[in-house]
Design a protein around this motif. Structure first.
Motif, mmCIF file in Angstrom:
data_model
loop_
_atom_site.group_PDB
_atom_site.id
_atom_site.type_symbol
_atom_site.label_atom_id
_atom_site.label_comp_id
_atom_site.label_asym_id
_atom_site.label_seq_id
_atom_site.Cartn_x
_atom_site.Cartn_y
_atom_site.Cartn_z
ATOM 1 N N VAL A 163 8.090 1.200 17.584
ATOM 2 C CA VAL A 163 7.689 1.770 16.126
ATOM 3 C C VAL A 163 6.305 2.035 16.128
ATOM 4 C CG1 VAL A 163 7.812 1.648 13.680
ATOM 5 C CG2 VAL A 163 9.530 0.772 14.940
ATOM 6 N N TYR A 164 6.063 3.517 15.968
ATOM 7 C CA TYR A 164 4.567 3.800 16.059
ATOM 8 C C TYR A 164 3.875 4.111 14.798
ATOM 9 C CZ TYR A 164 5.281 4.739 21.045
ATOM 10 O OH TYR A 164 5.569 4.586 22.447
ATOM 11 N N LEU A 165 2.943 4.065 14.116
ATOM 12 C CA LEU A 165 2.111 4.652 13.319
ATOM 13 C C LEU A 165 1.763 6.083 13.372
ATOM 14 C CD1 LEU A 165 1.414 3.666 10.269
ATOM 15 C CD2 LEU A 165 -0.966 3.130 11.232
ATOM 16 N N VAL A 166 2.159 6.850 12.744
ATOM 17 C CA VAL A 166 1.780 8.262 12.851
ATOM 18 C C VAL A 166 1.330 9.079 11.291
ATOM 19 C CG1 VAL A 166 3.473 8.799 14.802
ATOM 20 C CG2 VAL A 166 4.394 9.136 12.444
ATOM 21 N N ASN A 167 0.931 10.359 11.691
ATOM 22 C CA ASN A 167 0.606 11.081 10.431
ATOM 23 C C ASN A 167 1.811 11.896 10.049
ATOM 24 O OD1 ASN A 167 0.701 13.235 12.321
ATOM 25 N ND2 ASN A 167 -1.742 13.436 12.076
ATOM 26 N N ASP A 168 1.492 12.696 9.017
ATOM 27 C CA ASP A 168 2.730 13.533 8.634
ATOM 28 C C ASP A 168 3.291 14.623 9.549
ATOM 29 O OD1 ASP A 168 0.311 14.947 8.193
ATOM 30 O OD2 ASP A 168 1.058 15.535 6.108
ATOM 31 N N PHE A 182 10.883 10.406 13.204
ATOM 32 C CA PHE A 182 9.846 10.246 12.342
ATOM 33 C C PHE A 182 10.124 9.983 10.735
ATOM 34 C CE2 PHE A 182 9.005 14.624 12.622
ATOM 35 C CZ PHE A 182 8.146 14.738 11.342
ATOM 36 N N PHE A 183 9.341 9.333 10.006
ATOM 37 C CA PHE A 183 9.892 9.201 8.701
ATOM 38 C C PHE A 183 8.697 8.544 7.876
ATOM 39 C CE2 PHE A 183 11.152 5.860 11.208
ATOM 40 C CZ PHE A 183 10.710 4.726 10.683
ATOM 41 N N GLN A 184 8.983 8.438 6.528
ATOM 42 C CA GLN A 184 7.894 7.928 5.534
ATOM 43 C C GLN A 184 8.816 6.702 5.174
ATOM 44 O OE1 GLN A 184 6.779 9.618 1.823
ATOM 45 N NE2 GLN A 184 4.792 9.782 2.336
ATOM 46 N N ALA A 185 7.890 5.733 5.159
ATOM 47 C CA ALA A 185 8.433 4.229 4.577
ATOM 48 C C ALA A 185 7.318 3.450 3.969
ATOM 49 C CB ALA A 185 9.004 3.596 5.931
ATOM 50 N N SER A 186 7.853 2.455 3.167
ATOM 51 C CA SER A 186 7.018 1.432 2.622
ATOM 52 C C SER A 186 7.377 0.157 3.391
ATOM 53 C CB SER A 186 7.458 1.152 1.164
ATOM 54 O OG SER A 186 7.271 2.449 0.506
ATOM 55 N N VAL A 187 6.336 -0.691 3.402
ATOM 56 C CA VAL A 187 6.398 -1.977 4.183
ATOM 57 C C VAL A 187 6.712 -2.929 3.135
ATOM 58 C CG1 VAL A 187 5.152 -4.014 5.279
ATOM 59 C CG2 VAL A 187 4.404 -1.422 5.790
ATOM 60 N N LYS A 193 0.738 -1.249 0.016
ATOM 61 C CA LYS A 193 0.092 -0.014 0.005
ATOM 62 C C LYS A 193 0.822 1.332 -0.173
ATOM 63 C CE LYS A 193 -4.006 -2.074 2.334
ATOM 64 N NZ LYS A 193 -4.956 -2.144 3.243
ATOM 65 N N GLU A 194 0.327 2.293 -0.078
ATOM 66 C CA GLU A 194 1.063 3.585 0.020
ATOM 67 C C GLU A 194 1.788 3.641 1.308
ATOM 68 O OE1 GLU A 194 1.074 5.934 -2.262
ATOM 69 O OE2 GLU A 194 0.017 4.523 -3.611
ATOM 70 N N PRO A 195 3.101 4.502 1.110
ATOM 71 C CA PRO A 195 3.957 4.600 2.204
ATOM 72 C C PRO A 195 3.173 5.398 3.358
ATOM 73 C CG PRO A 195 5.069 5.182 0.156
ATOM 74 C CD PRO A 195 3.812 5.121 -0.407
ATOM 75 N N GLN A 196 3.579 5.010 4.453
ATOM 76 C CA GLN A 196 2.817 5.663 5.825
ATOM 77 C C GLN A 196 4.259 6.333 6.435
ATOM 78 O OE1 GLN A 196 -0.361 5.569 6.288
ATOM 79 N NE2 GLN A 196 -0.698 4.490 4.287
ATOM 80 N N TYR A 197 3.791 7.063 7.351
ATOM 81 C CA TYR A 197 4.708 7.733 8.298
ATOM 82 C C TYR A 197 4.811 6.976 9.645
ATOM 83 C CZ TYR A 197 4.892 11.899 5.413
ATOM 84 O OH TYR A 197 4.956 12.810 4.430
ATOM 85 N N TYR A 198 5.879 7.056 10.272
ATOM 86 C CA TYR A 198 6.249 6.339 11.550
ATOM 87 C C TYR A 198 7.108 6.964 12.428
ATOM 88 C CZ TYR A 198 4.548 2.440 8.361
ATOM 89 O OH TYR A 198 4.056 1.347 7.552
ATOM 90 N N HIS A 199 6.916 6.658 13.645
ATOM 91 C CA HIS A 199 7.722 7.211 14.905
ATOM 92 C C HIS A 199 8.652 6.047 15.523
ATOM 93 C CE1 HIS A 199 8.283 10.327 18.027
ATOM 94 N NE2 HIS A 199 8.859 9.334 18.360
#
Length: 228
Positions: free
Chosen positions: A45-50, A98-103, A14-20
């Motif tokens: 590792v958390y899931l965050v917004n931009d 925090f950053f953007q990444a793909s799985v 899916k689309e890359p998400q932001y993580y902390h």
């Protein structure tokens, strides 16, 4: 026993998400070409917004940090790639980013999972053989009106048992999930360091010229604070 990172599985392809995440240290792993590549250990590792605001997770199977907050992974190994070198300072254990990444998906080999899959198959084979024994015993003492029909039904039942076993085996995946293609890496929080410790800066040109020699120095430097 390690658990599959099912939250990341949901985000795979899916689309890359932001993580902390919290930076732990840099080290090296040997890739398929027998080459040492620098990798970074991230924890909590958390899931965050931009805007780096944590996205609330409520699944009871979630990983949790020390404070009981839901996270997508307790730890991850990620590659030390070019975006890391854009950070304004070197990281030390405890710093947060925090950053953007793909799985990404990768294969795993775990003896406990292999045993579970083998146990499922062995049990299915046992049940299949029992079906035949019961059919054969009845056939010895009773005259079947339609022998071929009963034989076909018995074989169909055996096939159904093995098919079900294969489906159950497939549910025990020999894969797990991590993060790849990190970008837009930003510092969220820096820990205080002793006055005699100099963080320094990342230098991509040095890494391109010196390769492992420079990344090995980064790895040692990222652990130096722990010795103080």
């Amino acid at each position: 026993m390690a658990r599959q990172r099912f939250r990341l599985k949901e985000l795979f392809q899916k689309e890359p998400q932001y993580y902390h995440a919290t930076f732990d240290h840099i080290t090296h792993k040997i890739n398929a070409q027998k080459k040492k590549i620098p990798v970074v250990l991230l924890t909590d590792v958390y899931l965050v917004n931009d805007l780096d605001k944590k996205i609330r997770l409520v699944n009871s199977n979630d990983f949790k940090d020390k404070k009981g907050r839901h996270i997508v992974a307790d730890y991850l190994w990620v590659k030390l790639t070019k975006p890391w070198f854009s950070l304004p300072t070197q990281l030390v254990p405890g710093d947060e980013i925090f950053f953007q990444a793909s799985v990404e998906q990768y294969r795993i080999v775990r003896s406990d999972l292999l045993k579970k899959r083998d146990d499922i198959w062995q049990q299915a084979v046992k049940e299949r053989d029992q079906v035949y024994k019961r059919w054969a015993k009845y056939t010895e003492t009773h005259k079947r009106k339609n022998f071929q029909l009963s034989l076909d039904k018995m074989k169909a039942k055996q096939a159904a048992i093995l098919k079900q076993a294969k489906q159950e085996q497939a549910q025990i995946e020999l894969v797990d999930y991590s993060l790849n293609k990190l970008s837009k890496i930003k510092i969220a929080k820096l820990v205080n360091v002793p006055q005699d410790f100099e963080r320094g800066n990342y230098n991509y040109n040095w890494y391109k010229r010196q390769g492992y020699k420079y990344s090995a120095w980064l790895a040692a430097h990222s652990m130096e604070l722990l010795k103080k």
